[in-house]
Design an enzyme around this catalytic site. Structure first.
Site, PDB file in Angstrom:
ATOM      1  N   HIS A   1      -1.840  -8.070   2.364  1.00  0.00           N
ATOM      2  CA  HIS A   1      -1.834  -8.582   3.749  1.00  0.00           C
ATOM      3  C   HIS A   1      -3.046  -8.142   4.550  1.00  0.00           C
ATOM      4  O   HIS A   1      -3.223  -8.575   5.692  1.00  0.00           O
ATOM      5  CB  HIS A   1      -0.529  -8.236   4.471  1.00  0.00           C
ATOM      6  CG  HIS A   1      -0.320  -6.777   4.754  1.00  0.00           C
ATOM      7  ND1 HIS A   1      -0.138  -5.838   3.772  1.00  0.00           N
ATOM      8  CD2 HIS A   1      -0.243  -6.099   5.918  1.00  0.00           C
ATOM      9  CE1 HIS A   1       0.044  -4.651   4.322  1.00  0.00           C
ATOM     10  NE2 HIS A   1      -0.017  -4.784   5.620  1.00  0.00           N
TER      11      HIS A   1
ATOM     12  N   ASN B   1      -8.646   2.781   8.846  1.00  0.00           N
ATOM     13  CA  ASN B   1      -7.946   1.659   9.456  1.00  0.00           C
ATOM     14  C   ASN B   1      -8.049   1.641  10.975  1.00  0.00           C
ATOM     15  O   ASN B   1      -7.876   0.611  11.601  1.00  0.00           O
ATOM     16  CB  ASN B   1      -6.462   1.668   9.051  1.00  0.00           C
ATOM     17  CG  ASN B   1      -5.813   3.006   9.268  1.00  0.00           C
ATOM     18  OD1 ASN B   1      -6.267   4.022   8.740  1.00  0.00           O
ATOM     19  ND2 ASN B   1      -4.759   3.042  10.054  1.00  0.00           N
TER      20      ASN B   1
ATOM     21  N   CYS C   1       1.489   1.153  12.449  1.00  0.00           N
ATOM     22  CA  CYS C   1       2.749   1.780  12.057  1.00  0.00           C
ATOM     23  C   CYS C   1       3.212   2.784  13.107  1.00  0.00           C
ATOM     24  O   CYS C   1       4.378   3.104  13.178  1.00  0.00           O
ATOM     25  CB  CYS C   1       2.590   2.491  10.713  1.00  0.00           C
ATOM     26  SG  CYS C   1       1.633   1.557   9.542  1.00  0.00           S
TER      27      CYS C   1
ATOM     28  N   GLY D   1       0.799  -1.215   0.000  1.00  0.00           N
ATOM     29  CA  GLY D   1       0.000   0.000   0.000  1.00  0.00           C
ATOM     30  C   GLY D   1       0.835   1.269   0.000  1.00  0.00           C
ATOM     31  O   GLY D   1       0.543   2.221  -0.730  1.00  0.00           O
TER      32      GLY D   1
HETATM   33  C1  LIG Z   1      -5.663   2.584   5.172  1.00  0.00           C
HETATM   34  C2  LIG Z   1      -4.231   2.175   4.957  1.00  0.00           C
HETATM   35  N1  LIG Z   1      -3.504   2.770   4.015  1.00  0.00           N
HETATM   36  C3  LIG Z   1      -2.227   2.428   3.776  1.00  0.00           C
HETATM   37  C4  LIG Z   1      -1.582   1.456   4.513  1.00  0.00           C
HETATM   38  C5  LIG Z   1      -0.137   1.108   4.230  1.00  0.00           C
HETATM   39  O1  LIG Z   1      -0.070  -0.113   3.547  1.00  0.00           O
HETATM   40  P1  LIG Z   1       1.212  -1.079   3.594  1.00  0.00           P
HETATM   41  O2  LIG Z   1       1.332  -1.557   4.984  1.00  0.00           O
HETATM   42  O3  LIG Z   1       0.885  -2.180   2.618  1.00  0.00           O
HETATM   43  O4  LIG Z   1       2.376  -0.298   3.143  1.00  0.00           O
HETATM   44  C6  LIG Z   1      -2.307   0.809   5.522  1.00  0.00           C
HETATM   45  C7  LIG Z   1      -1.665  -0.216   6.349  1.00  0.00           C
HETATM   46  O5  LIG Z   1      -1.966  -0.369   7.504  1.00  0.00           O
HETATM   47  C8  LIG Z   1      -3.661   1.169   5.742  1.00  0.00           C
HETATM   48  O6  LIG Z   1      -4.400   0.582   6.684  1.00  0.00           O
END
Ligand SMILES: Cc1ncc(COP(=O)(O)O)c(C=O)c1O
Length: 424
Positions: free
Chosen positions: A242, A192, A365, A109
């Site tokens: 994932h 999220n 994160c 993402g």
């Molecule tokens: C809404 C949203 N956007 C972007 C991301 C980032 O994606 P990635 O972990 O595949 O880099 C996440 C990951 O938690 C997410 O939940």
């Protein structure tokens, strides 16, 4: 797999207290809740990552074993790899209502969102519409690249406010669309941290009417909400495997036919010469198998999760001081953000983890950071309250027993805290 110094079986592990006392596998440093509770491992962090689905694992292993494979090679194995890649792209496209030529494989993402952000900024410069509107509750994987582009002078960024549940304020967004400098708008389909379903379809349609590009972050929506790009008027959409039972490290950027998409990586001709580098067939095939499975099981999973969601929320409402942040009708089932009293979220996560429950606070994160989540702050929660919010996110392996165990652990923890015992 070895974790906590013992073989690990994910998602459905149970131990009786007696077994644990006899040393038959209770994880080091973890305490079974006192009394008659049976220790149980409950994975409640589906918004951060999901278990690999059997179909995805099968596809992954098949392709890893099958090939030295480079889809650019002309020999038989090369052609086989090319076919595998094409099939994966077609399968993903069919799940999304897109054309296969509109999908670009990425490492996940974050990469796809960074790529799309650059495309939006480049479009803004060329069309002299440098303003990008982005909701105040977007993931940092989009917000940060947009901020970086704005700092470099590549665009102007304006945040769109959210209401107390974290839903985009559509009226404020519509005002922003009338600014003649607005070239692009970004909105996640599902948040999220709260599971809130955003009015992405309506906003995308408003953008289309005005010739404004729309980028949708579907990281939390893919495989959980019915997505049909023939109806959703997004110019770009991002998903990552994932979050829907595929392996970590692979994702997709959808760019509608005709949408500007400058190359991300220069080199070979892969991904229509826009993202050079040998393609990862195994990961693409696994991602496609996962999205197919989740799409086929979407209705059934939603019905199951709705019941489990209700069970959890009903139980939480019985517990003193617990406050649910978002009503069920505004969010996906299985994403439950709750303000838990007595301890801050970090302490709660440690206590839950010791009892076998893996939940989260803020976005994964940002875990480890002490600051309150910007999403909860954007929802108007004061920082001292935002620091108490724990996110439980459940999925297709979750059972009613898992839910009851979570409730029991939270209930007992609160009862112990109330009676001021220090044995937590
Ligand atoms: C809404 C949203 N956007 C972007 C991301 C980032 O994606 P990635 O972990 O595949 O880099 C996440 C990951 O938690 C997410 O939940």
């Amino acid at each position: 797999m070895i974790l906590y110094n013992r073989p690990m079986r994910l998602f459905s592990q149970t131990f009786s207290i007696n077994d644990a006392e006899q040393g038959s596998g209770q994880p080091a440093g973890r305490a079974a809740p006192a009394g008659s509770l049976t220790f149980r491992e409950v994975y409640a962090d589906y918004a951060a990552g999901t278990p690999l689905l059997p179909a995805a694992r099968q596809a992954l292993l098949t392709w890893l074993d099958a090939l030295p494979g480079n889809p650019s090679s002309v020999h038989r194995r090369g052609r086989l790899a090319r076919r595998g890649l094409n099939e994966a792209r077609r399968e993903l496209a069919s799940c999304l209502g897109a054309d296969a030529s509109e999908l670009y494989f990425t490492s996940g993402g974050t990469e796809a969102l960074n790529w799309a952000a650059r495309a939006l900024a480049a479009h803004g410069r060329q069309s002299r519409k440098p303003l990008i509107l982005c909701s105040a509750v977007e993931h940092q994987a989009l917000r940060r690249p947009l901020e970086a582009l704005a700092d470099e002078g590549g665009c102007r960024l304006q945040l769109l406010p959210a209401d107390r549940y974290g839903c985009l304020d559509l009226a404020a967004a519509a005002n922003g669309l009338d600014d003649p400098e607005t070239g692009a708008v970004c909105l996640m389909l599902v948040n999220n941290e709260t599971g809130v379903i955003q009015p992405a379809g309506r906003l995308a349609a408003l953008c289309r009417e005005r010739g404004i590009l729309f980028l949708g972050d579907a990281m939390q929506a893919a495989g959980k909400l019915a997505l049909d790009l023939r109806r959703l008027e997004a110019d770009y959409l991002v998903l990552g495997a994932h979050k829907f039972g595929g392996p970590v490290g692979t994702g997709v950027l959808y760019a509608r036919q005709g949408s500007p998409l400058p190359p991300l990586l220069y080199g070979g001709p892969q991904e229509a010469a826009r993202r050079a580098g040998t393609e990862n067939v195994a990961m693409a095939a696994a991602m496609a198998a996962a999205l197919r499975t989740r799409t086929d099981e979407l209705v059934e999973t939603e019905a199951r999760l709705s019941l489990l969601d209700q069970r959890f929320c009903d139980g939480l409402r019985q517990l003193d001081g617990c406050r649910l942040l978002v009503p069920r009708q505004l969010r996906l089932p299985g994403y439950i953000s709750v303000l838990l009293p007595r301890f801050d979220a970090e302490t709660w996560l440690i206590l839950l983890d010791r009892a076998g429950i893996e939940a989260s606070a803020g976005s994964a994160c940002a875990a480890g950071a002490l600051e309150a989540s910007p999403v909860y702050l954007a929802m108007g929660l004061p920082p001292e309250k935002a620091r108490h919010v724990v996110r439980f996110s459940f999925g297709w392996t979750t059972t009613a027993e898992d839910i009851d165990y979570c409730l029991q652990v939270i209930g007992r923890t609160l009862a112990k805290a109330a009676s001021r015992k220090d044995e937590l």
